[in-house]
Scaffold this motif. Structure first.
Motif, mmCIF file in Angstrom:
data_model
loop_
_atom_site.group_PDB
_atom_site.id
_atom_site.type_symbol
_atom_site.label_atom_id
_atom_site.label_comp_id
_atom_site.label_asym_id
_atom_site.label_seq_id
_atom_site.Cartn_x
_atom_site.Cartn_y
_atom_site.Cartn_z
ATOM 1 N N SER A 1 38.456 22.980 37.329
ATOM 2 C CA SER A 1 39.601 23.549 38.317
ATOM 3 C C SER A 1 40.544 22.189 38.667
ATOM 4 C CB SER A 1 38.813 23.503 39.899
ATOM 5 O OG SER A 1 39.732 23.846 40.893
ATOM 6 N N LYS A 2 41.236 21.819 37.704
ATOM 7 C CA LYS A 2 42.254 20.780 37.460
ATOM 8 C C LYS A 2 43.218 20.730 38.755
ATOM 9 C CE LYS A 2 41.775 20.974 32.214
ATOM 10 N NZ LYS A 2 42.661 21.020 31.086
ATOM 11 N N ASN A 3 43.665 21.933 38.961
ATOM 12 C CA ASN A 3 44.866 21.643 39.962
ATOM 13 C C ASN A 3 44.325 21.767 41.351
ATOM 14 O OD1 ASN A 3 46.761 22.119 38.315
ATOM 15 N ND2 ASN A 3 46.547 24.335 38.159
ATOM 16 N N ASN A 4 43.121 22.122 41.644
ATOM 17 C CA ASN A 4 42.485 22.160 42.938
ATOM 18 C C ASN A 4 40.998 21.843 42.977
ATOM 19 O OD1 ASN A 4 44.442 24.715 42.846
ATOM 20 N ND2 ASN A 4 44.471 24.002 44.889
ATOM 21 N N PRO A 5 40.631 20.595 42.860
ATOM 22 C CA PRO A 5 39.418 19.856 42.967
ATOM 23 C C PRO A 5 38.563 20.327 44.104
ATOM 24 C CG PRO A 5 40.936 18.353 42.231
ATOM 25 C CD PRO A 5 41.855 19.383 42.704
ATOM 26 N N GLU A 6 39.275 20.789 45.300
ATOM 27 C CA GLU A 6 38.475 21.193 46.300
ATOM 28 C C GLU A 6 37.604 22.468 46.138
ATOM 29 O OE1 GLU A 6 42.524 22.822 47.351
ATOM 30 O OE2 GLU A 6 41.593 21.153 46.204
ATOM 31 N N PHE A 7 37.882 23.343 45.093
ATOM 32 C CA PHE A 7 37.322 24.619 44.568
ATOM 33 C C PHE A 7 35.947 24.292 44.056
ATOM 34 C CE2 PHE A 7 41.505 26.576 45.786
ATOM 35 C CZ PHE A 7 41.018 27.737 46.444
ATOM 36 N N GLU A 8 35.687 23.037 43.520
ATOM 37 C CA GLU A 8 34.876 22.803 42.575
ATOM 38 C C GLU A 8 33.419 23.031 43.023
ATOM 39 O OE1 GLU A 8 35.099 19.108 40.564
ATOM 40 O OE2 GLU A 8 36.747 19.559 39.496
ATOM 41 N N GLY A 9 32.668 24.164 42.426
ATOM 42 C CA GLY A 9 31.276 24.525 43.125
ATOM 43 C C GLY A 9 31.267 25.019 44.522
ATOM 44 N N ARG A 10 32.513 25.520 44.808
ATOM 45 C CA ARG A 10 32.323 26.456 46.070
ATOM 46 C C ARG A 10 32.056 27.897 45.829
ATOM 47 N NH1 ARG A 10 37.734 26.332 49.926
ATOM 48 N NH2 ARG A 10 37.366 24.244 49.981
ATOM 49 N N GLU A 11 31.529 28.469 46.766
ATOM 50 C CA GLU A 11 31.145 29.938 46.618
ATOM 51 C C GLU A 11 32.459 30.858 46.548
ATOM 52 O OE1 GLU A 11 29.081 33.379 49.147
ATOM 53 O OE2 GLU A 11 28.012 31.616 48.515
ATOM 54 N N ARG A 12 32.693 31.774 45.427
ATOM 55 C CA ARG A 12 33.878 32.511 45.501
ATOM 56 C C ARG A 12 34.558 33.178 46.447
ATOM 57 N NH1 ARG A 12 36.245 33.365 40.430
ATOM 58 N NH2 ARG A 12 34.120 32.970 39.384
ATOM 59 N N TRP A 13 35.792 33.374 46.892
ATOM 60 C CA TRP A 13 35.993 33.948 48.026
ATOM 61 C C TRP A 13 36.193 35.478 47.598
ATOM 62 C CZ3 TRP A 13 40.509 37.114 48.289
ATOM 63 C CH2 TRP A 13 40.594 37.546 49.790
ATOM 64 N N PHE A 14 35.520 36.203 48.183
ATOM 65 C CA PHE A 14 35.717 37.972 48.221
ATOM 66 C C PHE A 14 36.090 38.393 49.455
ATOM 67 C CE2 PHE A 14 32.822 36.700 44.698
ATOM 68 C CZ PHE A 14 33.036 37.968 43.386
ATOM 69 N N SER A 15 36.800 39.655 49.370
ATOM 70 C CA SER A 15 36.862 40.249 50.643
ATOM 71 C C SER A 15 36.727 42.019 50.192
ATOM 72 C CB SER A 15 38.204 40.035 51.365
ATOM 73 O OG SER A 15 39.301 40.710 50.615
ATOM 74 N N TRP A 16 36.260 42.926 51.018
ATOM 75 C CA TRP A 16 36.214 44.350 50.730
ATOM 76 C C TRP A 16 36.970 44.922 52.117
ATOM 77 C CZ3 TRP A 16 32.356 40.825 49.952
ATOM 78 C CH2 TRP A 16 31.755 40.821 48.625
ATOM 79 N N THR A 17 37.536 45.933 51.579
ATOM 80 C CA THR A 17 38.466 46.897 52.340
ATOM 81 C C THR A 17 38.408 48.092 51.980
ATOM 82 O OG1 THR A 17 40.500 46.481 51.525
ATOM 83 C CG2 THR A 17 40.064 44.768 53.382
ATOM 84 N N SER A 18 38.731 49.180 52.987
ATOM 85 C CA SER A 18 39.157 50.385 52.457
ATOM 86 C C SER A 18 40.591 50.641 52.594
ATOM 87 C CB SER A 18 38.435 51.377 53.627
ATOM 88 O OG SER A 18 37.013 51.310 53.695
ATOM 89 N N VAL A 19 40.946 51.563 51.410
ATOM 90 C CA VAL A 19 42.276 51.728 51.060
ATOM 91 C C VAL A 19 42.746 52.848 51.927
ATOM 92 C CG1 VAL A 19 43.828 52.555 49.000
ATOM 93 C CG2 VAL A 19 41.912 51.030 48.925
ATOM 94 N N LYS A 20 44.065 52.716 52.413
ATOM 95 C CA LYS A 20 44.630 54.063 53.236
ATOM 96 C C LYS A 20 44.620 55.197 52.242
ATOM 97 C CE LYS A 20 47.084 51.687 56.602
ATOM 98 N NZ LYS A 20 48.542 51.651 57.361
ATOM 99 N N TRP A 21 44.316 56.506 53.030
ATOM 100 C CA TRP A 21 44.566 57.723 52.021
ATOM 101 C C TRP A 21 45.653 58.394 51.952
ATOM 102 C CZ3 TRP A 21 46.500 61.986 54.030
ATOM 103 C CH2 TRP A 21 46.316 63.569 53.474
ATOM 104 N N PRO A 22 46.274 58.744 50.976
ATOM 105 C CA PRO A 22 45.268 59.265 49.662
ATOM 106 C C PRO A 22 45.302 58.240 48.792
ATOM 107 C CG PRO A 22 47.370 60.168 49.579
ATOM 108 C CD PRO A 22 47.532 59.397 50.722
ATOM 109 N N TRP A 23 44.158 58.228 48.169
ATOM 110 C CA TRP A 23 43.863 56.965 47.164
ATOM 111 C C TRP A 23 43.096 57.660 45.918
ATOM 112 C CZ3 TRP A 23 39.045 58.427 47.660
ATOM 113 C CH2 TRP A 23 38.416 58.664 48.972
ATOM 114 N N ILE A 24 43.280 59.099 45.509
ATOM 115 C CA ILE A 24 42.553 59.420 44.445
ATOM 116 C C ILE A 24 43.279 58.852 43.391
ATOM 117 C CG2 ILE A 24 42.033 61.366 45.476
ATOM 118 C CD1 ILE A 24 44.196 63.096 44.167
#
Length: 308
Positions: free
Chosen positions: A285-308
């Motif tokens: 992580s050359k540009n952002n050393p503060e990310f080194e070893g940190r748990e990856r950021w994830f998020s989950w959401t539901s998509v607005k219908w219709p989404w087929i």
């Protein structure tokens, strides 16, 4: 949603989307015809939007060989400068906060067309540097949506090369054991994105790639016509390929949430043991050393219908 009712729901959404798209296509045709005589109805060119045209290639090597190519069109949107921001996406400031960058944010996505929105993969390119000539691509944020379940996961990754835990049931012909090896080239006159599935039993058995060229935008470009029915065609092709996989007797895997509501947490717990939840290994992580070893950021959401 119960898995037993999923085919019925998909069919109803298909009918709804077909009717809606047909009506709105007529409206689009009328507006375009009027624009040839009255400038009031003409589409305005947005200098903060670039258009790309290219090909998506899917290739499966196990347990049978299956591959296909799909022509695609994408918009690359400068989220700080554009007058058009697609619905249900992050803002530039939200993306910068997640990525830890301080420069422009460009969103690569397939915009909605005649009432229907479907972009299985959208990417946020988060740059470092305040001056345009000094900008370097810091990190990317992927936005992955599955069909027809209407779930969406966002996560940060290193565009140079990164191994990310698979945290979403993308296809009924793939289990949850594979991890994603991802690369993304900064957009210019061309762009490319590649995803390789690394599976503990099947190895590197699946790849998906996007390559595209930047198009020259003319003063009379009509964005609505450029993307007309592209999301709908993409959905139809996806289901057609699924049908072909069924004919090849590929095992159909039901969405794990029907049997195990806590599948996401369990999958990420296992991924931590494989090192896929670390955002950037030490020294990567050359540009952002503060990310080194940190748990990856994830998020989950539901998509607005219709989404087929």
């Amino acid at each position: 949603m119960d898995g037993a009712f999923l085919p019925l729901v998909v069919f109803c959404y298909f009918i709804y989307t077909s009717i809606t798209s047909f009506i709105l296509s007529i409206v689009l045709l009328i507006r375009y015809t009027l624009s040839q005589f009255y400038t009031f109805f003409s589409s305005r060119v947005d200098d903060a939007i670039s258009l790309y045209e290219g090909t998506v290639i899917h290739e499966r090597r196990h347990p049978v060989t299956h591959s296909f190519k799909t022509p695609v069109r994408f918009a690359l949107i400068d989220l700080d400068c554009s007058s058009y921001i697609p619905p249900n996406h992050l803002s530039a400031q939200e993306a910068r906060s997640i990525a830890g960058t301080n420069g422009p944010v460009h969103l690569l996505t397939m915009p909605p067309s005649v009432g229907y929105q479907r972009s299985p993969l959208s990417l946020y390119y988060c740059y470092d540097g305040q001056q345009s000539l000094d900008n370097t691509l810091g990190h990317c944020i992927a936005e992955v949506t599955n069909s027809p379940w209407g779930e969406q996961v966002r996560f940060i990754f290193n565009p140079n090369s990164d191994l990310v835990a698979k945290s979403l049931h993308i296809s009924p012909f793939m289990d949850m054991l594979g991890d994603w090896h991802m690369r993304a080239k900064a957009p210019g006159n061309s762009l490319s994105v590649s995803i390789l599935v690394k599976h503990p039993e099947l190895g590197n058995y699946f790849t998906a790639s996007l390559t595209a060229k930047k198009l020259e935008i003319t003063s009379n470009i009509d964005y609505a016509l450029f993307f007309w029915l592209k999301p709908q065609i993409g959905a139809i092709l996806t289901y057609w390929q699924s049908f072909q996989l069924m004919l090849k007797n590929i095992q159909f895997i039901e969405h794990p949430r029907y049997k195990n509501p806590g599948y996401i947490e369990e999958n990420l717990k296992a991924a931590k043991e494989r090192g896929c939840c670390v955002a950037f290994p030490t020294g990567d992580s050359k540009n952002n050393p503060e990310f080194e070893g940190r748990e990856r950021w994830f998020s989950w959401t539901s998509v607005k219908w219709p989404w087929i």
